[in-house]
Design a protein around this motif. Structure first.
Motif, PDB file in Angstrom:
ATOM      1  N   ASP A  98      14.594  -7.646  -7.523  1.00 41.47           N
ATOM      2  CA  ASP A  98      14.155  -6.898  -6.348  1.00 41.47           C
ATOM      3  C   ASP A  98      14.045  -5.393  -6.628  1.00 41.47           C
ATOM      4  O   ASP A  98      14.942  -4.797  -7.215  1.00 41.47           O
ATOM      5  CB  ASP A  98      15.121  -7.161  -5.186  1.00 41.47           C
ATOM      6  CG  ASP A  98      14.973  -8.586  -4.686  1.00 41.47           C
ATOM      7  OD1 ASP A  98      13.973  -9.237  -5.045  1.00 41.47           O
ATOM      8  OD2 ASP A  98      15.841  -9.035  -3.933  1.00 41.47           O
ATOM      9  N   SER A 151      12.901 -17.083  -7.397  1.00 37.49           N
ATOM     10  CA  SER A 151      13.964 -16.099  -7.150  1.00 37.49           C
ATOM     11  C   SER A 151      15.214 -16.808  -6.649  1.00 37.49           C
ATOM     12  O   SER A 151      15.308 -18.038  -6.672  1.00 37.49           O
ATOM     13  CB  SER A 151      13.483 -15.064  -6.133  1.00 37.49           C
ATOM     14  OG  SER A 151      13.422 -15.648  -4.855  1.00 37.49           O
ATOM     15  N   HIS A 153       6.452  -9.440  -4.535  1.00 40.16           N
ATOM     16  CA  HIS A 153       6.834  -9.940  -5.866  1.00 40.16           C
ATOM     17  C   HIS A 153       5.568 -10.239  -6.677  1.00 40.16           C
ATOM     18  O   HIS A 153       5.481  -9.921  -7.856  1.00 40.16           O
ATOM     19  CB  HIS A 153       7.669 -11.215  -5.746  1.00 40.16           C
ATOM     20  CG  HIS A 153       9.160 -10.966  -5.756  1.00 40.16           C
ATOM     21  ND1 HIS A 153       9.790 -10.323  -6.795  1.00 40.16           N
ATOM     22  CD2 HIS A 153      10.126 -11.295  -4.874  1.00 40.16           C
ATOM     23  CE1 HIS A 153      11.094 -10.271  -6.538  1.00 40.16           C
ATOM     24  NE2 HIS A 153      11.326 -10.833  -5.373  1.00 40.16           N
ATOM     25  N   HIS A 191       8.056  -9.447   1.420  1.00 38.46           N
ATOM     26  CA  HIS A 191       8.761  -9.368   0.134  1.00 38.46           C
ATOM     27  C   HIS A 191       8.174 -10.334  -0.911  1.00 38.46           C
ATOM     28  O   HIS A 191       8.076  -9.990  -2.096  1.00 38.46           O
ATOM     29  CB  HIS A 191      10.240  -9.690   0.401  1.00 38.46           C
ATOM     30  CG  HIS A 191      11.117  -9.647  -0.786  1.00 38.46           C
ATOM     31  ND1 HIS A 191      11.746  -8.496  -1.205  1.00 38.46           N
ATOM     32  CD2 HIS A 191      11.506 -10.612  -1.654  1.00 38.46           C
ATOM     33  CE1 HIS A 191      12.467  -8.768  -2.281  1.00 38.46           C
ATOM     34  NE2 HIS A 191      12.340 -10.049  -2.575  1.00 38.46           N
TER      35      HIS A 191
HETATM   36 ZN    ZN Z   1      13.132 -11.024  -4.363  1.00 36.55          ZN
END
Ligand code: ZN
Ligand code: KG4
Length: 334
Positions: A303, A136, A115, A111
């Motif tokens: 996200d 984040s 990003h 993840h």
């Molecule tokens: Zn994230």
């Protein structure tokens, strides 16, 4: 050969699906979970259930709007981690079953890498090597990006993430969840120099946000004792001052990293990169220091599955597939 991938993101509280064809994002369907609002934070158990509920409708919409038949898919990609274990499980299980049914490869995606790769969805794209500051709700990282899949974390928070500092302050001020965007909104009308909070200067490229959180807590407690309406009367100035301090803390280390590595290609990513103050301050710093700055479109800051699809595209080109025995990794590292 046409490379078409269905990507799924389910690491936290957004259920998202995206289809990418030959490196071009065709769509980015996101279902936000409102169930957490009344709890003032993400409730993991409820997040998993909401993913179960939203996942198929979101994937269905992504497939239909792409105009691509599932038999044309080259691979299925999913977020392996980091994130909430129960939430990740939902995406991983679906991706496995779908890939198994279609007899196509499965691609696991980190993840945090995704990003950063959101910068490759649209032009202008950063040139290698570049530094990306990923900010984040769960992370605050400085990453040296040598190539699409060659990244090194050069700085990180030792305690809270900056998004957490935004959200926890907003909660103390009585703002709704998630508080970051609300704090940003009120900050735009306030004086950033009205109150001062400490800027943590940790050794090297390390960040710390727990000190400022505590100092805001005491600051509010002391002022509310003197004036019970202190927050209502000074909301914009408090938000502006907190935001100013958080941005100053971030830029201090970003400038240090850029100088140490002699890099002028600078990117930001993650939910907090949507912050208007950070975007503005980064632009001003770039002018002063001659940086080329890259900021993702708003829809790719928080996200989303488009960034997972982008990462999966590069992994497909390198035949980086995973086995059907793959399991989520809630603490996956870059
Ligand atoms: Zn994230
Ligand atoms: O990347 P993201 O969507 O999810 C995680 O992986 O954590 O980031 C969510 C974080 C939350 O802390 C949210 O409050 C923050 O990003 N955020 C903002 C803004 N928009 C989202 N923080 C400050 N200003 C904003 N405009």
């Amino acid at each position: 050969m046409k490379v078409t991938i269905l990507a799924i993101e389910s690491s936290c509280d957004e259920t998202s699906a995206s289809v990418i064809s030959n490196g071009k994002i065709l769509n980015n369907i996101v279902a936000t979970q409102s169930v957490h609002e009344k709890y003032g934070g993400v409730v993991p158990e409820l997040a998993s259930r909401a993913h179960q509920q939203h996942l198929i409708p979101v994937i269905h919409e992504a497939m239909i709007s792409s105009g691509i038949d599932k038999k044309e898919l080259s691979a299925v990609a999913f977020t392996k981690g980091p994130g909430l274990m129960g939430s990740l499980m939902v995406g991983v299980s679906f991706a496995k079953s779908f890939a198994f049914m279609l007899d196509i490869p499965l691609i696991e995606v980190n993840h945090m890498q995704a990003h950063i790769l959101s910068h490759f969805i649209d032009d202008p794209k950063p040139n290698f090597p570049f530094i990306c500051m990923t900010v984040s709700g769960g992370h605050t990282q400085l990453v040296l990006v040598r190539d699409h899949l060659d990244m090194e974390v050069i700085g990180e928070t030792t305690d809270d993430a900056v998004g957490e500092a935004f959200d926890k302050t907003a909660k103390l001020l009585g703002l709704p969840y998630p508080g970051g965007p609300f704090l940003d909104k009120y900050a735009q009308e306030g004086n950033p120099l009205a109150y001062s909070f400490p800027v943590a200067d940790m050794p090297g490229l390390k960040f710390s946000f727990s000190g400022i959180k505590t100092s805001i807590l005491y600051f509010l407690r002391d002022n509310l004792k003197k004036n019970p309406d202190f927050v209502e009367q000074n909301l914009a100035d408090i938000c502006a001052s907190v935001q100013y301090t958080l941005i100053k803390t971030l830029l201090l280390k970003l400038k240090k990293a850029a100088k140490e590595h002699n890099i002028k290609e600078i990117a930001i990513a993650g939910g907090v990169s949507a912050n208007s103050g950070l975007r503005k301050e980064l632009g001003l710093t770039a002018e002063k220091l001659g940086w080329n700055v890259y900021i993702p479109k708003l829809e790719y800051c928080t996200d989303n599955a488009a960034m997972i699809a982008m990462a999966a595209h590069y992994k497909f080109l390198k035949s980086e597939f995973c086995g059907m025995d793959v399991v989520p990794d809630a603490r996956m590292k870059i």
